[in-house]
Design an enzyme around this catalytic site. Structure first.
Site, short mmCIF file in Angstrom:
data_model
loop_
_atom_site.label_atom_id
_atom_site.label_comp_id
_atom_site.label_asym_id
_atom_site.label_seq_id
_atom_site.Cartn_x
_atom_site.Cartn_y
_atom_site.Cartn_z
N GLU A 174 -42.86 140.26 50.31
CA GLU A 174 -42.81 141.33 50.04
C GLU A 174 -43.36 142.39 51.04
O GLU A 174 -44.74 142.59 51.35
CB GLU A 174 -43.46 141.51 48.68
CG GLU A 174 -43.15 140.73 47.89
CD GLU A 174 -42.09 141.30 46.78
OE1 GLU A 174 -41.59 142.46 47.07
OE2 GLU A 174 -41.47 140.58 45.79
N TYR B 272 -39.23 133.54 37.36
CA TYR B 272 -38.33 132.43 37.61
C TYR B 272 -36.86 133.21 38.00
O TYR B 272 -36.63 134.19 37.96
CB TYR B 272 -38.33 131.97 36.37
CG TYR B 272 -39.41 131.35 35.44
CD1 TYR B 272 -40.07 130.20 35.92
CD2 TYR B 272 -40.19 132.15 34.57
CE1 TYR B 272 -41.20 129.85 35.48
CE2 TYR B 272 -41.33 131.74 34.10
CZ TYR B 272 -41.91 130.66 34.53
OH TYR B 272 -43.04 130.36 33.95
#
Length: 396
Positions: free
Chosen positions: A366, A347
């Site tokens: 990523e 989060y």
């Protein structure tokens, strides 16, 4: 490259003379009215540099122009008040030279100084790119944004939210350079016309969200008190900052956004340190505030935050993402070989907040695989994988 307006000149004429798209010349000279050029005013020609040349015996402007594959009038425009019939040996003139090579050399320890130097050089050669500041870091470093185009589709990329993921910055800067290079040379990248993308999109890139942290990882503690001692203390007395993700105040900038921030805070460290401390409240850090204010101001259509590592692309948040996100991430996966992952238990990230507040596509990419900071030996491979995503982010 600067030239001077003569009677009868026009942007259209310059576009044909230098073989540069008209729109790029217009956008490089925002302070000029294309329909009311004033004699003697300076005009910027993008994609060119004025290179010094010393006249030798027997030289003529025609011969020099022919050997450089340019028009004689290009030489006249670059050399105000030159007398073509009065050249003399040893005279220095400027020769317009098309830039056909990369300015950015990203395969190195790419700190804040490298970033700012490359941005200044790119801005000089490609003045249709604007480089405003979005704010300052804790240590007062200006956080630059590269802004290209004025199309309705507003696309945002960023890198180096995390300090030891600094390789994302030279990867982004290399794409920025390649994009600018293709625009002025009217070439394609992987078969795609860059000029068409330029006309349809506004591309915003913040290459280094966390300049203080990147410099800490690459160059060691800053000279400024009290940070030089504090960061060593927070790093458990070690001078090895390769595991440092946070900003100089020990706050993880990608845990700073008001998107279920309390959930992230509850499970993460409660004190400043190298990673995962989300601060005392959301948007407490100047770097995160700058990113939030930029995002509100620009009203992006989509955002892509580039991190390392894992070769995955996260694209969901609390089922608030729009339906088109899935098709987009599948294309990103196709062109890069990366694995789309809808969500993990995480989060308070930038893309989480963007999805939550705008209900538009947001992605965390990523790059690469291994242990951060990823080695420069991976740079070329990472760039080739990321290039497909950079392009798809513009054409989708």
């Amino acid at each position: 490259m600067d030239i001077y307006v003569r009677r009868g000149d026009s942007f259209w004429y310059y576009s044909n003379l230098f073989n540069i798209p008209l729109q790029l010349i217009i956008d490089s000279n925002r302070d000029l009215d294309p329909n009311a050029l004033t004699v003697g005013r300076t005009v910027k020609i993008p994609g060119y540099a004025a290179v010094d040349y010393r006249i030798r015996a027997g030289d003529t402007l025609w011969q020099i122009a022919r050997s450089r594959n340019i028009q004689v009038d290009a030489l006249l425009l670059a050399n105000r008040n030159i007398n073509p019939n009065g050249l003399y040996i040893g005279q220095m003139i400027k020769v317009p030279t098309r830039i056909t090579w990369r300015i950015v050399q990203g395969k190195k320890n790419y700190d804040y100084g490298s970033l700012m130097s490359d941005l200044r050089r790119l801005e000089n050669v490609y003045p249709f790119m604007q480089v405003p500041s979005i704010g300052n870091s804790v240590l007062g470093k200006r956080i630059p944004e590269a802004l290209i185009g004025s199309g309705n589709k507003k696309v945002h990329y960023n890198g180096s939210f995390h300090a030891n993921e600094w390789i994302t910055t030279p990867v982004l800067m290399t794409f920025l350079n390649d994009y600018l290079l293709a625009l002025t040379n009217q070439s394609s990248i992987r078969g795609l016309s860059m000029l068409n993308l330029y006309k349809l999109t506004t591309l915003s890139i913040v290459p280094m969200v966390n300049p203080d942290g990147v410099d800490l990882v690459l160059n060691g503690p800053p000279e400024e008190e009290p940070w030089n001692e504090r960061v060593v203390e927070w790093n458990r007395g070690s001078m090895d900052f390769s595991g440092w993700k946070a900003n100089i105040r020990g706050v993880d900038l990608n845990d700073q956004f008001p998107a279920e921030w309390e959930k992230e805070k509850a499970r993460n460290p409660s004190q400043p340190g190298p990673r995962d401390y989300g601060g005392e409240k959301p948007l407490s850090e100047p770097e995160a505030i700058a990113m939030a204010e930029l995002t509100r101001r620009r009203d992006f259509s989509r955002v892509l935050a580039f991190h390392t590592q894992g070769e995955v692309i996260y694209w969901g948040f609390e089922n608030l993402e729009p339906p088109e996100s899935e098709a987009m991430v599948n294309e990103f996966g196709r062109v890069s070989g990366y694995q789309p992952v809808k969500t993990i238990e995480s989060y308070a990230g930038y893309k989480d907040w963007f999805i939550q507040d705008w209900r538009r596509p947001g992605f965390t990419v990523e790059l690469g695989f291994g242990i951060n900071p990823l080695p420069l030996s991976q740079f070329d491979e990472i760039y080739e994988e990321a290039l497909g995503i950079f392009l798809a982010g513009l054409y989708l």
